[in-house]
Design a protein around this motif. Sequence first.
Motif, PDB file in Angstrom:
ATOM      1  N   GLN A 115      70.756 -10.773 -11.936  1.00 16.76           N
ATOM      2  CA  GLN A 115      71.551 -10.269 -13.056  1.00 16.76           C
ATOM      3  C   GLN A 115      72.296 -11.410 -13.759  1.00 16.76           C
ATOM      4  OE1 GLN A 115      74.021  -6.811 -12.124  1.00 16.76           O
ATOM      5  NE2 GLN A 115      72.736  -6.398 -10.334  1.00 16.76           N
ATOM      6  N   ASP A 116      72.808 -12.346 -12.969  1.00 15.04           N
ATOM      7  CA  ASP A 116      73.532 -13.474 -13.540  1.00 15.04           C
ATOM      8  C   ASP A 116      72.619 -14.319 -14.414  1.00 15.04           C
ATOM      9  OD1 ASP A 116      75.939 -15.267 -13.593  1.00 15.04           O
ATOM     10  OD2 ASP A 116      74.489 -16.645 -12.688  1.00 15.04           O
TER      11      ASP A 116
ATOM     12  N   GLU B 119      69.943 -13.312 -15.973  1.00  9.82           N
ATOM     13  CA  GLU B 119      69.604 -12.548 -17.180  1.00  9.82           C
ATOM     14  C   GLU B 119      70.750 -12.572 -18.188  1.00  9.82           C
ATOM     15  OE1 GLU B 119      68.284  -7.995 -18.443  1.00  9.82           O
ATOM     16  OE2 GLU B 119      68.606  -8.537 -16.339  1.00  9.82           O
ATOM     17  N   LEU B 120      71.952 -12.358 -17.685  1.00  8.29           N
ATOM     18  CA  LEU B 120      73.112 -12.361 -18.575  1.00  8.29           C
ATOM     19  C   LEU B 120      73.377 -13.754 -19.143  1.00  8.29           C
ATOM     20  CD1 LEU B 120      75.531 -10.041 -16.561  1.00  8.29           C
ATOM     21  CD2 LEU B 120      74.396  -9.515 -18.713  1.00  8.29           C
ATOM     22  N   CYS B 121      73.198 -14.759 -18.319  1.00  8.96           N
ATOM     23  CA  CYS B 121      73.392 -16.127 -18.805  1.00  8.96           C
ATOM     24  C   CYS B 121      72.366 -16.476 -19.868  1.00  8.96           C
ATOM     25  CB  CYS B 121      73.312 -17.115 -17.643  1.00  8.96           C
ATOM     26  SG  CYS B 121      74.725 -17.031 -16.528  1.00  8.96           S
TER      27      CYS B 121
ATOM     28  N   LEU C 150      80.717 -10.493 -17.258  1.00  2.00           N
ATOM     29  CA  LEU C 150      79.623 -10.884 -18.154  1.00  2.00           C
ATOM     30  C   LEU C 150      79.068  -9.676 -18.910  1.00  2.00           C
ATOM     31  CD1 LEU C 150      77.587 -13.518 -16.066  1.00  2.00           C
ATOM     32  CD2 LEU C 150      79.204 -13.932 -17.919  1.00  2.00           C
ATOM     33  N   ASN C 151      78.955  -8.545 -18.209  1.00  2.00           N
ATOM     34  CA  ASN C 151      78.479  -7.335 -18.881  1.00  2.00           C
ATOM     35  C   ASN C 151      79.460  -6.896 -19.967  1.00  2.00           C
ATOM     36  OD1 ASN C 151      75.957  -6.709 -17.635  1.00  2.00           O
ATOM     37  ND2 ASN C 151      77.043  -6.123 -15.777  1.00  2.00           N
TER      38      ASN C 151
ATOM     39  N   LYS D 222      79.078  -9.184 -22.808  1.00  4.78           N
ATOM     40  CA  LYS D 222      77.833  -8.898 -23.527  1.00  4.78           C
ATOM     41  C   LYS D 222      78.010  -7.694 -24.445  1.00  4.78           C
ATOM     42  CE  LYS D 222      74.547  -6.464 -21.861  1.00  4.78           C
ATOM     43  NZ  LYS D 222      73.439  -5.886 -21.068  1.00  4.78           N
TER      44      LYS D 222
END
Length: 576
Positions: free
Chosen positions: A128-129, A131-133, A164-165, A168
């Motif tokens: 997930q990190d 992808e978010l990065c 991060l979410n 985003k």
Amino acid sequence: MVRRSDALATESVTCLNAALAHLRNIWEEIGIPEDQRLQRTEVVKKHIKGLLDMMIAEEENLRQRLKKSIAVCQKELHAVCQELSLAVCLPEEDCTMLQLEKDLRTRLEVLLKEKKERMAKLKSLKEQDEELCDILCTTGYSIDVDAVPSIEQLDAFCAHIASLNEEKERRRAEFVATKKKIILCMDELDQLPDTSFERDIVCEDEDAFCLSNENIIGLKTLLQQLEMKRTQNEAKCSELRSQIINLWDWLKISDEERNAFAVNMVGSRAKTMQTLQTELERLEVLKLQNMKNVIEAVRQELVSYWDKCFFSSEQRQAFAPYYEENYTEDLLQLHNLELNRLKQYYQTHQQLFEGVWKWEENWQLYLGFEKKASDPNRFTNRGGNLLKEEKQRTKLYKMLPKLEEELKVQIEAWEQEHCSQFLVNGQNFMGYVSEQWERHKLEKEREKQERQLKKNRLIEEEMLYGSAPKTPSKRKVNPANTPGKLRKPGQSTCTPGYSAKKLPRHGFNERNKENISHLSATAVSGASIGFSTQRNNLSVNSVATTYSEFARELSKVSKSNCQSQVLNSTTTNIHT
């Protein structure tokens, strides 16, 4: 207490002895020789011993496996506890080998399962990190993916992913909102996306857009540029419309032409701006052709702003171009500059001017009530308006000083802030107010003197003719007289027992005319001298009399009317 295993071992020995005894009986019954009995007994012994040795070996092997398993479990358990950052649990002292091995193995299985779950969660969070990065164009979370994370580390990692979410979603919402504004601005500006960045914003899918800080800043910058351009266009269009409206007013453009062009009086598109520019150019040509009419229209507007700003005649005369008659473009430019300056001046001090206008309106209303209060015909009213007017006049009388004080405080604060004087009709506000009150009192005194002169004339005429001319004003009715009857000529309304002497008309000679002229001139001169003296002694802070004072004065005049007639008639007779 004897254990069951010990009893079972004793029973096994008994069974073995009974079996050997049984074998010996059989052998003896059969007649087996002694040497063969020894051999057979040796075989039985060997067989039993081998079986027991095998059993003992198996059990010994089990004990060794248990020891080995315990050692391995303890070692692995120690390693797993270190990886999981947990304290190593020590076995119980009175625990058997089997129980110890079972406990260690069970504990190890639990910890290995927890390790597996932590590693799986770490892997999921890491994915997930990443992808978010990738979406936010930021660096990944710093954590060792090969080591087993602690619970605190996993919680911190989860909080980081949650942040991060949130970032985003915030950037996504900001991007969507900014994108809509950008599209709207481009539509209003009739502008198409030129750069690749603008095309990525307008044309590409929203999910494919990189929500990096640089892109978000670029979005905001682009929106600011478009909004600034739109604001400039709006300001320019507004200026063009203002100029067009002014020229329409100055040139007396008909409503039909204005309504036909009204569709272009809204919006700030490039096409609209071009249309406005074309109309302005057309009007400029008409302006040059009708320069005199245009300048006269501007002068009318100048006068309206002079009135709004309470300009004195000196301030108005200071603008010399207003009085020129050579109607040129330069003269119009001077008028436009002066008009714009006045508009700016009025807008800057609008609050103060509105306050002064409010005072002026209330002051004029107050003067109107004062004028009504001095009108004797108001007593014919039967609808209760007198009481209403008196209440309104009293309310105004109380409100005007409060309004003056408020304006005084505001004007003083403005003068301190701007280091200049706020003028109303060429003087400071409080001086202007004091002058208005002074004029009002002088006017009241003048009216009073006029009424006194009129009264003196009526008395002189009564002395000459025996009765005063009838006036339309309502006289006080004497209850002793018959209602509706009029006093006959020569009949006096004075104190009973006194009769005024009536002068015949045929005896009216030049000497009488001179006396009358002398008396009139004396009365007028005395009234003028008294008026002049009272005017010099007036105070700025004095105010008009109230309605009740006026009523009392009227009552005094009506009561003293007869006495004045007797005194003047007697005096006339003496001179005669």
